[in-house]
Design a protein around this motif. Sequence first.
Motif, PDB file in Angstrom:
ATOM      1  N   TYR A 123       3.374  -2.389  -9.701  1.00 47.16           N
ATOM      2  CA  TYR A 123       2.142  -2.769  -9.523  1.00 47.16           C
ATOM      3  C   TYR A 123       1.295  -4.534 -10.083  1.00 47.16           C
ATOM      4  N   ILE A 160      -1.069   5.697  -5.173  1.00 43.10           N
ATOM      5  CA  ILE A 160      -1.181   5.806  -7.179  1.00 43.10           C
ATOM      6  C   ILE A 160      -2.029   6.801  -7.083  1.00 43.10           C
ATOM      7  N   SER A 211       0.538  10.259  -6.049  1.00 44.99           N
ATOM      8  CA  SER A 211       1.992  10.156  -8.023  1.00 44.99           C
ATOM      9  C   SER A 211       2.691  10.469  -7.889  1.00 44.99           C
ATOM     10  N   TYR A 220      -3.156   2.607 -11.714  1.00 42.79           N
ATOM     11  CA  TYR A 220      -2.087   3.405 -12.019  1.00 42.79           C
ATOM     12  C   TYR A 220      -1.622   5.035 -13.437  1.00 42.79           C
TER      13      TYR A 220
END
Length: 283
Positions: A154, A132, A138, A176
């Motif tokens: 996450y 990510i 991503s 993120y």
Amino acid sequence: MKPLLDYHVHPGYSIDAENHSILEYCLQALNMGLKEICFTPHLEVDPVRRQVDWFVRLNGKLHPMDDLSWLDQYFLDIEQARSQLDNRELKIKAGLEVGYERGCERTIEKIIKNYPFDYVLGSIHCLEHQSISSWKESRLYFSSHNAEEACREYFQALKEAVQSNLFDCIGHLDLYRRHGERLLGTVLESVHEGIIEPILKEIAQRNMGLEVNTSSLRRGLTEFHPSREILLKARACGVKVFTVGSDAHRLSELGASIDQAVLMLEKLGLAVHTFTCRQPCPF
């Protein structure tokens, strides 16, 4: 206000960084007036990504990351830089940034306990074996996950990273957001609500640190990693230890926006720390 320290610097060992030596970064740090620099080359351990991530740059060539002779050379470079430069002018610390992966705790532990690191930074770089931190990967990950799913995954990984007790500090906690905000929108600004607080309390109980990572500003975001709101939550949960890092991958990024990060922490009443032999100390 000048940046005085940088605790997240990727020298040429990291294959995603420009090929600059420890000494070159130290000379740049001296020219900038830095008082302390901590190097954090990447260590990735996900066996699924062995052919992608498990390499460092050694003597200008790709070298298998699991052949730990590169770490011997890394510490030699650190010692040579310390001997060539005046330690009163610039303190040079040997750190490591570990990409945490569940089930790989013993591999990480064996490495970090066999080398004299000053600072071990734990980061979540991948979800379901997709990076990510990479724009390309991503897009693949976030195209098949909504914000809630991504953050649940996450924070579960982050919780396990904290509970592993392997790390001194957690890097760029809300990573993120780096590409996720462009792909999923501003919902990511608040999706941590109700999930992050127990993790922050555990970080506080373990006297671990949180990094304020300034690379977000270079990537078009308006706040650091983590956001100010998360830092306020961290303060409320009892976190006391904070570091600041540019996440520099090139000489021109060294110390970038560190002065702003330090000033923000000061305004929040939070103390910037350094590490020696993996023990925190207020800067």
